[in-house]
Write a protein that holds these residues in place. Structure first.
Motif, PDB file in Angstrom:
ATOM      1  N   SER A 177       0.830  -1.202   0.000  1.00  0.00           N
ATOM      2  CA  SER A 177       0.000   0.000   0.000  1.00  0.00           C
ATOM      3  C   SER A 177       0.872   1.264   0.000  1.00  0.00           C
ATOM      4  O   SER A 177       0.598   2.218  -0.733  1.00  0.00           O
ATOM      5  N   LEU A 178       1.936   1.243   0.780  1.00  0.00           N
ATOM      6  CA  LEU A 178       2.820   2.408   0.823  1.00  0.00           C
ATOM      7  C   LEU A 178       3.635   2.534  -0.464  1.00  0.00           C
ATOM      8  O   LEU A 178       3.867   3.636  -0.964  1.00  0.00           O
ATOM      9  N   PHE A 179       4.056   1.407  -0.982  1.00  0.00           N
ATOM     10  CA  PHE A 179       4.834   1.397  -2.222  1.00  0.00           C
ATOM     11  C   PHE A 179       4.018   2.009  -3.358  1.00  0.00           C
ATOM     12  O   PHE A 179       4.492   2.861  -4.108  1.00  0.00           O
ATOM     13  N   ASP A 180       2.758   1.585  -3.455  1.00  0.00           N
ATOM     14  CA  ASP A 180       1.864   2.123  -4.485  1.00  0.00           C
ATOM     15  C   ASP A 180       1.683   3.630  -4.332  1.00  0.00           C
ATOM     16  O   ASP A 180       1.698   4.377  -5.310  1.00  0.00           O
ATOM     17  N   HIS A 181       1.530   4.026  -3.103  1.00  0.00           N
ATOM     18  CA  HIS A 181       1.354   5.451  -2.823  1.00  0.00           C
ATOM     19  C   HIS A 181       2.572   6.238  -3.292  1.00  0.00           C
ATOM     20  O   HIS A 181       2.447   7.302  -3.904  1.00  0.00           O
ATOM     21  N   ALA A 182       3.753   5.673  -3.036  1.00  0.00           N
ATOM     22  CA  ALA A 182       5.002   6.330  -3.448  1.00  0.00           C
ATOM     23  C   ALA A 182       5.099   6.403  -4.971  1.00  0.00           C
ATOM     24  O   ALA A 182       5.508   7.423  -5.532  1.00  0.00           O
ATOM     25  N   LEU A 183       4.680   5.329  -5.663  1.00  0.00           N
ATOM     26  CA  LEU A 183       4.734   5.318  -7.140  1.00  0.00           C
ATOM     27  C   LEU A 183       3.864   6.426  -7.722  1.00  0.00           C
ATOM     28  O   LEU A 183       4.281   7.155  -8.612  1.00  0.00           O
ATOM     29  N   VAL A 184       2.668   6.551  -7.209  1.00  0.00           N
ATOM     30  CA  VAL A 184       1.740   7.565  -7.713  1.00  0.00           C
ATOM     31  C   VAL A 184       2.295   8.958  -7.440  1.00  0.00           C
ATOM     32  O   VAL A 184       2.327   9.822  -8.329  1.00  0.00           O
ATOM     33  N   LEU A 185       2.757   9.141  -6.212  1.00  0.00           N
ATOM     34  CA  LEU A 185       3.271  10.451  -5.810  1.00  0.00           C
ATOM     35  C   LEU A 185       4.460  10.871  -6.675  1.00  0.00           C
ATOM     36  O   LEU A 185       4.576  12.023  -7.084  1.00  0.00           O
ATOM     37  N   GLY A 186       5.349   9.904  -6.974  1.00  0.00           N
ATOM     38  CA  GLY A 186       6.546  10.209  -7.763  1.00  0.00           C
ATOM     39  C   GLY A 186       6.293  10.125  -9.259  1.00  0.00           C
ATOM     40  O   GLY A 186       7.222  10.228 -10.048  1.00  0.00           O
ATOM     41  N   LYS A 187       5.034   9.896  -9.649  1.00  0.00           N
ATOM     42  CA  LYS A 187       4.658   9.717 -11.074  1.00  0.00           C
ATOM     43  C   LYS A 187       5.552   8.671 -11.726  1.00  0.00           C
ATOM     44  O   LYS A 187       6.069   8.852 -12.826  1.00  0.00           O
ATOM     45  N   LYS A 188       5.763   7.550 -11.013  1.00  0.00           N
ATOM     46  CA  LYS A 188       6.668   6.521 -11.518  1.00  0.00           C
ATOM     47  C   LYS A 188       5.928   5.211 -11.807  1.00  0.00           C
ATOM     48  O   LYS A 188       6.521   4.139 -11.756  1.00  0.00           O
ATOM     49  N   THR A 189       4.614   5.322 -12.089  1.00  0.00           N
ATOM     50  CA  THR A 189       3.831   4.103 -12.309  1.00  0.00           C
ATOM     51  C   THR A 189       4.241   3.394 -13.597  1.00  0.00           C
ATOM     52  O   THR A 189       3.775   2.295 -13.876  1.00  0.00           O
ATOM     53  N   GLY A 190       5.124   4.018 -14.383  1.00  0.00           N
ATOM     54  CA  GLY A 190       5.578   3.363 -15.600  1.00  0.00           C
ATOM     55  C   GLY A 190       7.025   2.899 -15.523  1.00  0.00           C
ATOM     56  O   GLY A 190       7.575   2.389 -16.497  1.00  0.00           O
ATOM     57  N   ASP A 191       7.648   3.056 -14.384  1.00  0.00           N
ATOM     58  CA  ASP A 191       9.067   2.708 -14.224  1.00  0.00           C
ATOM     59  C   ASP A 191       9.233   1.182 -14.148  1.00  0.00           C
ATOM     60  O   ASP A 191       8.741   0.554 -13.210  1.00  0.00           O
ATOM     61  N   PRO A 192       9.910   0.569 -15.148  1.00  0.00           N
ATOM     62  CA  PRO A 192       9.956  -0.908 -15.197  1.00  0.00           C
ATOM     63  C   PRO A 192      10.601  -1.549 -13.962  1.00  0.00           C
ATOM     64  O   PRO A 192      10.080  -2.542 -13.447  1.00  0.00           O
ATOM     65  N   ALA A 193      11.707  -0.980 -13.477  1.00  0.00           N
ATOM     66  CA  ALA A 193      12.397  -1.575 -12.320  1.00  0.00           C
ATOM     67  C   ALA A 193      11.480  -1.556 -11.090  1.00  0.00           C
ATOM     68  O   ALA A 193      11.362  -2.559 -10.374  1.00  0.00           O
ATOM     69  N   LEU A 194      10.824  -0.395 -10.885  1.00  0.00           N
ATOM     70  CA  LEU A 194       9.933  -0.285  -9.728  1.00  0.00           C
ATOM     71  C   LEU A 194       8.723  -1.206  -9.868  1.00  0.00           C
ATOM     72  O   LEU A 194       8.253  -1.782  -8.893  1.00  0.00           O
ATOM     73  N   LEU A 195       8.249  -1.374 -11.121  1.00  0.00           N
ATOM     74  CA  LEU A 195       7.095  -2.262 -11.319  1.00  0.00           C
ATOM     75  C   LEU A 195       7.448  -3.724 -11.054  1.00  0.00           C
ATOM     76  O   LEU A 195       6.629  -4.485 -10.545  1.00  0.00           O
ATOM     77  N   ASN A 196       8.697  -4.078 -11.386  1.00  0.00           N
ATOM     78  CA  ASN A 196       9.159  -5.430 -11.052  1.00  0.00           C
ATOM     79  C   ASN A 196       9.126  -5.662  -9.547  1.00  0.00           C
ATOM     80  O   ASN A 196       8.656  -6.680  -9.050  1.00  0.00           O
TER      81      ASN A 196
END
Ligand SMILES: O=C(O)CCC(=O)C(=O)O
Ligand SMILES: [Fe+2]
Length: 492
Positions: free
Chosen positions: A214-233
Motif C-alpha cells: 500500500s505504501l509502495f503504491d502510494h510512493a509510485l503515484v506520488l513520484g509519477k513513476k507508475t511506468g518505471d519498469p524496475a519499480l514495477l518489477n
C-alpha cells in the motif's frame, strides 16, 4: 549515558518538556543562520549571472574591453576561492554543538522500550485498542491528543521484537493509515516519496507485505513513476507475497486477573462498612476529629479522609521533587530496578522538619501505634503507565536486613494527589479498590496477631492512565508495639 528512567515519573518528564523547548529554539537559530547564508547567495547569484550572460552573448567583444578583461582575471583569481571557503564553512556549528552537548540528557533506547511497555500495560489493564491509544480515546474519554506515524511504528516494532501477544500488525496498520493522510515534521518526512519508500521497505522486512504494498503504491503515484519498469518489477514481488499473506487480527486482551478487574473499577457490590469520626484526647483530634471509613475488619483496612492539607502536600512535594530517583524492588536480597515497579521516590526522615514531625504526630493519633523504630517516609511519584504490581509489604524471612520481630506491622499510604484516570490501590484477594484522593490516607495491618505475614494483604498500585500520582508511605515496624498493642503476640 546514565540511565535516568525518564518515563517513570511525571515530575521527571517535566524536565524533558523544558529541554525540548530549548532544542526547538536552537533549531530555530540554526534555521536563521541558514537563512542568512541563503540570503547572501540569493543576492549574489543574480548579479553574477547578469555579468556572465553579458560575457557569453558577445564573448570576444566582452574580453576585448580592458576593464572587462581585468575584472574577469581578478574575479577568477580571487572570488572563486572565496566562494569555495564560503561553501566549506559549516553552517550552524554552534547549534550542532548545543545539540551534541545535550545528548546525554535525552532518553535512551532503554527509556523508549520502557515507555512502549508502559503503553502496552495501559492497553492490557484498561482494555484500550490500538486505535484508542493512537487517537487519545482513553477509557471512553476523548483527549485532544494523538500519536504520529513514527510513534505507532515504534510501538509496532517493539511488539514485533518482544511481545507474546502480537499487536505489531495493528500498530503497523495504524502507521499506514496515518502516513496516507499526514506529513511528518521530521527530517525523514521532508521528502514524502522517499519517506513512503522507507516505510514500505521497513514493513517488507517485517513481513507485513500488504502494508508495504500500500505504501509502495502510494510512493509510485506520488513520484509519477507508475511506468518505471524496475519499480514495477519490485511491486510485482511485493504483491505476490501480499497475496499469500494471512493477517490475523489481534486486539489486546484485557487483563483477566482480579487485580485487573479491580483496576478497572469492576469490583461491584463491595461498599465501605461504615464511617465514623475518631475523637480523642490529643490536641489534633480535639481540634478536628478524623473521618474514618472502615473498609474491612479482618484484615483491618481503613481510609482516613482529609488528613493532609493542600499546603502540607505542596511542601512535601517541593521537598521531594529534586530528590526523586527510580524506585527498586528486592531481587535475591538486592535492590534493583524492575518493570514491576515503575515510579520515582525518595526517603524523608520523619524528624526532617516541623512539617514531617507534625505529620508523624498525626499518624500516631490516627493509628495509635508507636512509630519510633519505623521507617522514614517515602514520597513517590508515578510516571507513564506507572504502577506497582501486586506485592505484600511485610518482609517475611526473605529479607537480609530484617531484624528479629521487626517486620512491617502496618502500612500508612497517603495520597498526595487525585488521579484523573487509573492508579487505584487494589487488594486483589480482598476485592478492595481505593482510588487516590488528595489528602486521604489508607491504613492496613500487614501481619497476623502472631506476627506472621498476612498474605491476604496482597495489593498493588494500578497503572496510572491519566494524571500524576503522588503518594507518601510509612511502613510501621513491629518493634515498640508491645505497649500500644499488648495482645499482638499470641502465646504458642
Ligand atoms: O501506589 C499504590 O497505590 C501502592 C503503593 C504500595 O503498595 C507501596 O508503595 O508499597
Ligand atoms: Fe505496598
Amino acid at each position: 549515558a546514565m540511565e535516568q528512567s525518564h518515563s517513570t515519573s511525571v515530575a521527571g518528564m517535566v524536565k524533558l518538556v523544558l529541554l525540548e523547548a530549548k532544542l526547538i529554539e536552537n533549531l530555530s537559530s540554526y534555521a536563521d543562520e541558514l537563512e542568512r547564508r541563503l540570503n547572501i547567495l540569493k543576492r549574489a547569484v543574480p548579479q553574477l549571472q547578469a555579468e556572465s550572460n553579458k560575457a557569453i552573448s558577445q564573448m570576444e567583444e566582452y574580453v576585448s574591453n580592458p576593464i572587462n578583461g581585468f575584472s574577469l582575471i581578478r574575479r577568477m583569481n580571487q572570488d572563486w576561492n572565496d566562494w569555495m571557503l564560503f561553501m566549506e564553512d559549516p553552517v550552524g556549528s554552534s547549534q550542532v554543538a548545543y545539540v551534541s552537548s545535550q545528548k546525554s540528557q535525552l532518553p535512551t533506547n532503554v527509556d523508549l522500550i520502557e515507555a512502549c511497555i508502559a503503553i502496552y500495560r495501559l492497553q492490557r489493564f484498561y482494555n484500550l485498542t490500538v486505535k484508542d491509544v493512537s487517537t487519545g480515546m482513553l477509557n471512553g474519554k476523548k483527549y485532544d491528543v494523538s500519536l504520529n506515524a513514527l510513534d505507532t511504528y515504534v510501538l509496532g516494532r517493539e511488539h514485533h521484537k518482544h511481545h507474546t501477544v502480537d499487536l505489531a500488525g495493528e500498530w503497523f496498520a495504524e502507521t499506514n493509515s496515518w502516513l496516507m493522510e499526514h506529513t511528518l515534521s521530521t527530517p525523514i518526512g521532508a521528502d514524502r516519496e522517499k519517506m513512503l519508500h522507507f516505510f514500505a521497505s521497513a514493513f517488507f522486512d517485517y513481513k507485513y507485505y500488504s502494508i508495504a504494498l500500500s505504501l509502495f503504491d502510494h510512493a509510485l503515484v506520488l513520484g509519477k513513476k507508475t511506468g518505471d519498469p524496475a519499480l514495477l518489477n519490485r511491486r510485482r514481488d511485493i504483491e505476490k507475497l501480499a497475496r499469500e499473506e494471512v493477517l490475523a487480527k489481534t486486539e489486546p486482551k484485557a487483563d483477566a486477573t482480579n487485580y485487573g478487574r479491580g483496576c478497572r473499577g469492576e469490583f461491584v457490590g463491595i461498599s465501605n462498612l461504615y464511617c465514623v469520626y475518631k475523637f480523642g484526647t490529643s490536641p489534633f483530634l480535639l481540634l478536628a476529629p478524623i473521618k474514618m471509613e472502615i473498609r474491612l475488619l479482618n484484615p483491618f483496612i481503613i481510609v482516613f479522609h482529609d488528613v493532609l492539607s493542600p499546603r502540607e502536600i505542596d511542601e512535601l512535594q517541593k521537598l521531594a521533587r529534586p530528590l526523586l530517583e527510580r524506585t527498586t524492588v528486592v531481587k535475591f536480597k538486592k535492590y534493583e530496578k524492575d518493570s514491576r515497579r515503575t515510579s520515582k521516590g525518595t526517603w524523608i526522615e520523619r524528624d526532617h522538619n516541623n512539617l514531617t514531625k507534625r505529620i508523624e504526630r498525626r499518624i500516631t493519633d490516627m493509628v495509635e501505634l508507636d512509630l519510633r523504630y519505623s521507617e522514614p517516609f517515602q514520597v513517590m511519584n508515578y510516571g507513564l503507565g506507572g504502577h506497582y504490581a501486586a506485592h505484600e509489604d511485610f518482609l517475611g524471612d526473605t529479607w537480609a536486613d530484617k531484624k528479629e520481630e521487626d517486620d512491617r506491622i502496618a502500612t500508612v499510604l497517603f495520597y498526595l494527589t487525585d488521579v484523573e484516570q487509573g492508579g487505584a490501590t487494589v487488594f486483589t484477594i480482598l476485592n478492595q479498590a481505593v482510588s487516590p484522593k488528595r489528602g486521604t490516607a489508607l491504613f492496613w495491618y500487614n501481619l497476623h496477631r502472631n506476627g506472621t505475614g498476612d498474605t491476604r494483604t496482597l495489593h498493588g498500585g494500578c497503572p496510572v492512565l491519566v494524571g500524576s500520582k503522588w503518594i507518601m508511605t510509612l511502613w510501621i515496624r513491629e518493634r515498640m508495639q508491645l505497649f500500644t498493642r499488648p495482645c499482638l503476640k499470641e502465646t504458642t
